[in-house]
Design an enzyme around this catalytic site. Structure first.
Site, PDB file in Angstrom:
ATOM      1  N   HIS A 217       0.844  -1.197   0.000  1.00  0.00           N
ATOM      2  CA  HIS A 217       0.000   0.000   0.000  1.00  0.00           C
ATOM      3  C   HIS A 217       0.878   1.245   0.000  1.00  0.00           C
ATOM      4  O   HIS A 217       0.440   2.327   0.350  1.00  0.00           O
ATOM      5  CB  HIS A 217      -0.908   0.040   1.224  1.00  0.00           C
ATOM      6  N   GLY A 399     -27.508  10.451  -0.897  1.00  0.00           N
ATOM      7  CA  GLY A 399     -28.922  10.308  -0.566  1.00  0.00           C
ATOM      8  C   GLY A 399     -29.432   8.930  -0.936  1.00  0.00           C
ATOM      9  O   GLY A 399     -30.111   8.263  -0.146  1.00  0.00           O
ATOM     10  N   SER A 442     -19.862   3.997   3.415  1.00  0.00           N
ATOM     11  CA  SER A 442     -20.900   4.698   4.158  1.00  0.00           C
ATOM     12  C   SER A 442     -21.852   3.701   4.801  1.00  0.00           C
ATOM     13  O   SER A 442     -22.254   3.854   5.956  1.00  0.00           O
ATOM     14  CB  SER A 442     -21.630   5.662   3.216  1.00  0.00           C
TER      15      SER A 442
END
Lengths: 572, 572
Positions: A217, A399, A442
């Site tokens: 990484h 949303g 999320s």
């Protein structure tokens, strides 16, 4: 560079769905990752691997007969949440306990560790073995601090072959630990990879130069030099590894399984040119080579790099290494293809039990369900606005993602209520459904929030201000640890943490559930974040905003907190 | 870019040795490529594939049980010579005849065709089926002109599965042709690959753009557009292929095996994200998906590109597609691992027969042997000088390569002489040894030269000026066709062609073997080439000088011609 994607924040999840679509005979999607779609022998240990996505065939490509039973798959280069690990382990569990094994990275250690606790709490025996093969990541004195790279494969393979042969969990743990002790890798890199949607690579190595020991990484390496010839590189890799033979193995006559691994853009012909020389050097050193692997086994998207792993074998390890396997990306020997699982029956077996709850907690669960209903109404009413805010610095789908997640959570919570669940269980049903259906970081973060609060509330007690405050604060800490965001990064952490602090202050003063006061504090924090939005713009690379759609997330969290005020006030 | 190599001109050969070292349980090196290291069922058809190197797993990675029996491996992106194809086919031949199958490229068509003739001449039944799956490379009206790309795999797989099941050569040919008819591919590219040692990529696509239909060696595409999202790309690829369903297949309810292939730097996660949408689109179109393949199956070094192939199945094709296979890079189903060949016994079975020759030709063979001795002396005496010249525009190893090749050729020629060979057979032994031991393009070219002259001389006739002249001219044509060099490119062709022309002119005038006159012409040509050397420098990318070390090659050829003058004069 990584060019082909849709919404960058959905990349890892879409890749997960794709690998399952391409390998229905071997893989089945479960919340948080994949498990085998074939039946394993009942009572055997399940080996569950995992880590961040972006390293295919690690980790989903290594799930199948003779290798892992399941893989928990986090977002790109991000650890899976403890919930994801738990969910995959639960689905992979086969009656013989679970070994969680993965490369030694802080996030993974934390979340696999939390998942282990949850599994044990549910009566599933679970142990952890870390892979620490990268000799350049720490000295021999601090061997336990080393990172795991391509040596993952030898540990996964040995442990899985032992599990397949019917070994107990303690035996599988011992095999995995011994395989790790006998595995050493050294890697070099020529350039970094580009995350989907990022304007530039995650890191660079100067043109014409080679970084020694650079992590997959971009973790710092140990030195840099000019790009050598293929033969010189082979000599360098072999010399480094022969310089650190594990204790108790006489070099002459030893058996090794070499793995020459390409990170993404060092291609097959280059690997074979290098391997040709590696093979000769190992033989010249008096070693016997057993079933080498040359190819792309642990990648980092399009990173330019290569590593050599030596797995030092004894009779037991050689038998385990040679054992047959049949996964999307790794096959050896003659495997009798196992019976396919019936997806319907399998889903049934995954049905969660509802632990007994007190009357008080069942009442509290009813309140939590009402809170979720208000949450859903709030998200539905503001979905367009959240999308608009998200479009400033993100992908404009916040949303939609929130709607998908919270509707699934509400549905799961109703099922839990109907089954007489307490508050913790109801929130845990909701959390898993949210994380699973919303996908992306999320969704995982809202899973972490609901789980943390649920754990604080428990399944036995009535509502209590201190416990609620502690749950919100735990949610803040867990989100920070999972999402790698700190306070001040202009993410939902900036709302969640002060909100929790305020609740705690008030609770400590004996002010009861001081939701309204804390909600004001949360709103101020969200406004401070939102004001900065136009300045932040789209400039930050995805890697820095590993929370997915963080800024809109701060706004939506504060909206939800505000909307809940009348409800929580009413039970004050 | 391709960073890891030693001598760029040895890259393909070193990669070949590496792939064999990595897969000794499946592959065995033979002159010109690889064959299975496991025993095939006697009397079955051998499927021999091949083409230029740089496309791994095409072609060596597709050799093994259930797939190809052998792969002829040319230099990077260059066809193997007819000798290489012949040699591999000879080694792979199993008593049931040989199917040569490969992508439709001019060089491959020529050399596989020549090899076929040679095999038939030796009594080995041999047929050819070209792969022409790339729908963007020619219109449906000129379908036979289409190139072969990732659809290679379906043709190889179907033909090999039929061969494995005991089908006759005619049946295997019919299966391969039908599989090709049922296979269509469409590819896009984002950037070209870099050949080892080259300063820049072979070709570029402008940043942010996508070339449609660009070939895997940079052959021109059909259009260009902005890089789409992953889903848009999936939609584009599927739409193109559904627009050209092979004749006689009703779209609704049809079965297809999709292959989503990455060319090198479009990585696994990207492929899975695209495949997720491809899978849905194919299902929406009413198709049944059978055992898809998603990964890197035909690459072009580090080219950035992707292609979708649809193999339209009927019952027979589905059975063949599903049949088990076990190769370094391709496995499916349950394969009982076959018995390993004993390398010693195998080598014995490869021992070449010496056809009967006339007394005159055996005498001529003695003269040819003397010529080879002079050739070796000349090369030995000038090896350092040749290396020095080569270092100007090449890698400085021309002297060493020539020494390795000609010593091996002399040894093989002596063996042939001891076994009473005629001139053609002796030169053919020498040619094969040279090409095999010298490696690289320069070795292959000397193989072509010796073979061409041998074929003109035959095994029955005495020396004759016309035949010798015709042989030298054929050598010139064959070298040009094999090495892709034209007259005036400052390669050994510039010496060989005028030398042959001069011999032919003189022979037509009845001047006997006018070696001395022609040798003067050759030397003038070599001097003209050598004078230009310092101006040529190292600037030319490797792709343009596909003759490896051409300029020094012109000098060494002229030296050898000159040194032979006294000998050839003496038999005048």
């Amino acid at each position: 560079m990584t060019r082909l994607f849709n919404d960058p924040s959905e990349f890892a999840e879409e890749a997960r769905l794709g690998v399952v679509a391409a390998h229905p005979d071997k893989l089945m999607a479960v919340p948080g990752g994949v498990v085998r779609s074939t039946r394993s022998k009942p009572g055997t240990v399940a080996v569950v691997i995992g880590g961040g996505s972006g390293h295919y065939p690690a980790f989903s490509g290594l799930v199948g007969q003779g290798l892992a039973h399941g893989a928990a798959m986090g977002n790109l280069f991000s650890s899976p949440s403890s919930q994801q690990v738990y969910s995959v382990a639960k689905a992979a569990h086969n009656g013989g306990g679970v070994l969680l094994t993965f490369g030694n990275y802080a996030g993974d250690v934390l979340h696999f560790g939390q998942a282990r606790e949850r599994l044990i709490k549910e009566g599933i025996p679970c142990e952890i073995v870390l892979v620490t093969d990268d000799i350049s990541s720490a000295s021999l004195e601090e061997i336990e601090k080393r990172r795991g790279i391509a040596g993952d494969l030898t540990v996964f393979k040995a442990a899985s072959a032992a599990a397949e042969a019917g070994a107990t969990l303690a035996e599988v743990v011992a095999v995995a630990a011994e395989a790790n002790r006998r595995t050493r890798s050294f890697g070099v890199a020529f350039d970094g990879c580009t995350l989907p949607g990022a304007g530039d690579a995650l890191f660079h190595v100067p043109a014409g130069r080679m970084a020694l020991g650079l992590g997959i990484h971009g973790e710092p390496g140990i030195s840099e030099q000019e790009v050598p010839t293929a033969d010189q590189l082979a000599e360098l890799l072999v010399a480094r590894l022969l310089d650190e033979v594990p204790d108790g193995i006489p070099l002459n006559g030893a058996r090794v399984a070499p793995i020459l691994n390409g990170l993404g853009t060092v291609k097959y012909e280059e690997l074979f040119v290098i391997y040709r020389r590696v093979d000769a050097l190992l033989r010249d050193a008096g070693l016997t080579i057993v079933e080498p692997d040359v190819g792309e086994l642990v990648t980092s998207l399009d990173m330019a790099g290569v590593s050599l792993t030596l797995f030092w074998l004894d009779d037991e390890m050689e038998t385990l290494w040679r054992a047959p396997a049949n996964t999307p990306a790794y096959r050896k020997g003659s495997v009798m293809v196992a019976e396919a699982l019936d997806p319907a029956e399998f889903q049934q077996s995954l049905e969660r039990e509802v632990p007994g709850a007190s009357e008080a907690s069942r009442q509290l669960a009813g309140g939590v369900l009402k809170a979720l209903e208000i949450l859903v109404e709030t998200v539905d009413a503001n979905a367009d606005e959240l999308g608009r805010i998200d479009a400033v610095a993100g992908d404009g789908d916040h949303g939609i993602g929130m709607q998908r997640g919270c509707h699934a959570a509400l549905e799961a919570a109703r099922e839990a209520r109907d089954r007489q669940a307490g508050a913790e269980t109801l929130l845990s049903f909701a959390a898993d459904a949210w994380a699973d259906r919303a996908g992306g970081t999320s969704g995982a973060i809202w899973g972490v929030i609901l789980t943390s609060i649920g754990e604080a509330l428990g399944d036995q007690q009535p509502l209590n201000a201190q416990r609620l405050a502690a749950g919100v604060s735990a949610a803040g800490s867990n989100v920070m640890s999972f999402g790698k965001a700190r306070l001040g990064d202009k993410t939902l952490v900036d709302v969640l943490v002060p909100f929790g602090e305020c609740l705690n202050e008030q609770a400590a003063q004996g002010s009861g559930v001081a939701w309204q006061i804390a909600a004001q504090r949360a709103q101020q924090a969200a406004e401070a974040t939102a004001e900065l939005l136009p300045k932040v713009g789209r400039a930050r690379p995805l890697a820095e905003k590993s929370l997915g759609t963080p800024d809109a997330g701060a706004v939506s969290l504060s909206m939800i907190i505000r909307a809940l005020t009348p409800l929580i006030k009413s039970c004050d």
